[in-house]
Write an enzyme that holds these catalytic residues in place. Structure first.
Site, PDB file in Angstrom:
ATOM      1  CB  SER A  39      -4.216  -6.525   4.957  1.00 37.53           C
ATOM      2  OG  SER A  39      -3.872  -5.183   4.355  1.00 37.53           O
ATOM      3  CG  HIS A  60      -1.977  -0.738   1.404  1.00 39.86           C
ATOM      4  ND1 HIS A  60      -1.896  -1.841   2.298  1.00 39.86           N
ATOM      5  CD2 HIS A  60      -3.007  -1.516   0.490  1.00 39.86           C
ATOM      6  CE1 HIS A  60      -2.947  -2.650   2.271  1.00 39.86           C
ATOM      7  NE2 HIS A  60      -3.591  -2.455   1.166  1.00 39.86           N
ATOM      8  CE  LYS A 112     -14.100  -6.980   4.296  1.00 43.51           C
ATOM      9  NZ  LYS A 112     -12.836  -6.321   3.636  1.00 43.51           N
ATOM     10  NE  ARG A 144      -2.804  -7.661  -4.049  1.00 46.13           N
ATOM     11  CZ  ARG A 144      -3.543  -7.996  -3.006  1.00 46.13           C
ATOM     12  NH1 ARG A 144      -2.888  -8.377  -2.032  1.00 46.13           N
ATOM     13  NH2 ARG A 144      -5.012  -8.406  -3.420  1.00 46.13           N
TER      14      ARG A 144
HETATM   15  O1  PNS Z   1      -8.726  -3.213   0.516  1.00 45.76           O
HETATM   16  P1  PNS Z   1     -10.086  -3.619   0.058  1.00 45.76           P
HETATM   17  O2  PNS Z   1     -10.756  -4.317   0.942  1.00 45.76           O
HETATM   18  O3  PNS Z   1     -10.011  -4.336  -1.188  1.00 45.76           O
HETATM   19  O4  PNS Z   1     -10.751  -2.287  -0.264  1.00 45.76           O
HETATM   20  C1  PNS Z   1     -12.372  -2.288  -0.830  1.00 45.76           C
HETATM   21  C2  PNS Z   1     -12.835  -0.970  -0.803  1.00 45.76           C
HETATM   22  C3  PNS Z   1     -13.077  -0.273   0.468  1.00 45.76           C
HETATM   23  C4  PNS Z   1     -12.416  -0.153  -1.972  1.00 45.76           C
HETATM   24  C5  PNS Z   1     -14.494  -1.332  -1.137  1.00 45.76           C
HETATM   25  O5  PNS Z   1     -14.882  -2.270  -0.444  1.00 45.76           O
HETATM   26  C6  PNS Z   1     -15.568  -0.083  -1.195  1.00 45.76           C
HETATM   27  O6  PNS Z   1     -15.361   0.813  -1.930  1.00 45.76           O
HETATM   28  N1  PNS Z   1     -16.310   0.060  -0.185  1.00 45.76           N
HETATM   29  C7  PNS Z   1     -17.237   1.000   0.103  1.00 45.76           C
HETATM   30  C8  PNS Z   1     -18.818   0.548  -0.334  1.00 45.76           C
HETATM   31  C9  PNS Z   1     -19.116   0.783  -1.682  1.00 45.76           C
HETATM   32  O7  PNS Z   1     -18.776   1.978  -2.296  1.00 45.76           O
HETATM   33  N2  PNS Z   1     -19.517  -0.450  -2.321  1.00 45.76           N
HETATM   34  C10 PNS Z   1     -19.897  -0.351  -3.795  1.00 45.76           C
HETATM   35  C11 PNS Z   1     -18.533  -0.368  -4.693  1.00 45.76           C
HETATM   36  S1  PNS Z   1     -18.465  -1.870  -5.514  1.00 45.76           S
END
Ligand code: PNS
Length: 183
Positions: free
Chosen positions: A149, A38, A62, A111
């Site tokens: 992570s 990150h 979560k 990645r």
């Molecule tokens: O590090 P991650 O867990 O891959 O991040 C995922 C993240 C935070 C980018 C994604 O879960 C997110 O944008 N969540 C917010 C909710 C949202 O907007 N959902 C609809 C988009 S598909």
């Protein structure tokens, strides 16, 4: 002639405004915890953007190892010398957070091919929700291409060494937190 001058003046003002506009982006994630992968993406992003808002997801569904406050703190500490990084938590839709912060670009790290499907779905859903927001994918250094992570938490839990994979302070916090959960 007067008309020409007016056009030239307007064009100059617009160019000046565009040149002086801050290039801002949002780098969202769970960051439970932040890894060197990150950090690498953020540093690459700083070559393109004037300001990056690191947006830490607060997801009640979560069960993270670190609280939102701890995750935000860790990232703030890593970038304490970097004034162009802002760290905020968010809940709800990412596109709403991006709009509320007057940004239009989302950065995501890619990645490997295995990341592609999830990222593809998420990007297109975000585009459907707000067509003005673009997602920019960046690849981390190859030495972080296997890093996540979740793996970092597992290795730490099993007593493995995380040097070079997470910032030193995060490694310390991981050890403490895992001891805490085993008490
Ligand atoms: O590090 P991650 O867990 O891959 O991040 C995922 C993240 C935070 C980018 C994604 O879960 C997110 O944008 N969540 C917010 C909710 C949202 O907007 N959902 C609809 C988009 S598909």
């Amino acid at each position: 002639m007067i008309f020409d001058n007016t056009i030239n003046t307007s064009t100059s003002i617009i160019s000046y405004a565009l040149c002086n506009m801050e290039r801002k982006s949002v780098y969202p994630g769970s960051f439970d915890p932040i890894t060197n992968g990150h950090v690498d993406i953020i540093e690459r992003g700083l070559k393109i953007f004037d300001r990056i808002i690191v947006a830490v997801l607060e997801n009640p569904k979560k069960q993270p190892l670190f609280s939102t406050k701890e995750r935000v703190r860790m990232i703030k500490d890593i970038f304490s010398d970097q004034k162009r990084i802002e760290v905020q938590s968010f809940d709800g839709l990412l596109v709403d957070f991006v709009r509320e912060n007057n940004a239009t670009i989302v950065i995501r790290g890619l990645r490997a091919i295995s990341d592609f499907e999830y990222e593809f779905q998420m990007t297109l859903m975000n585009r459907k929700l707000n067509p003005d927001i673009e997602t920019l994918f960046m690849m981390p250094n190859i030495s972080y291409s296997f890093l996540s992570s979740n793996l970092v938490k597992e290795v730490s839990m099993l007593g493995g060494c995380l040097t070079d994979l997470v910032p030193a302070d995060v490694e310390k916090k991981l050890k403490k937190s895992i001891q805490r959960t085993h008490l």
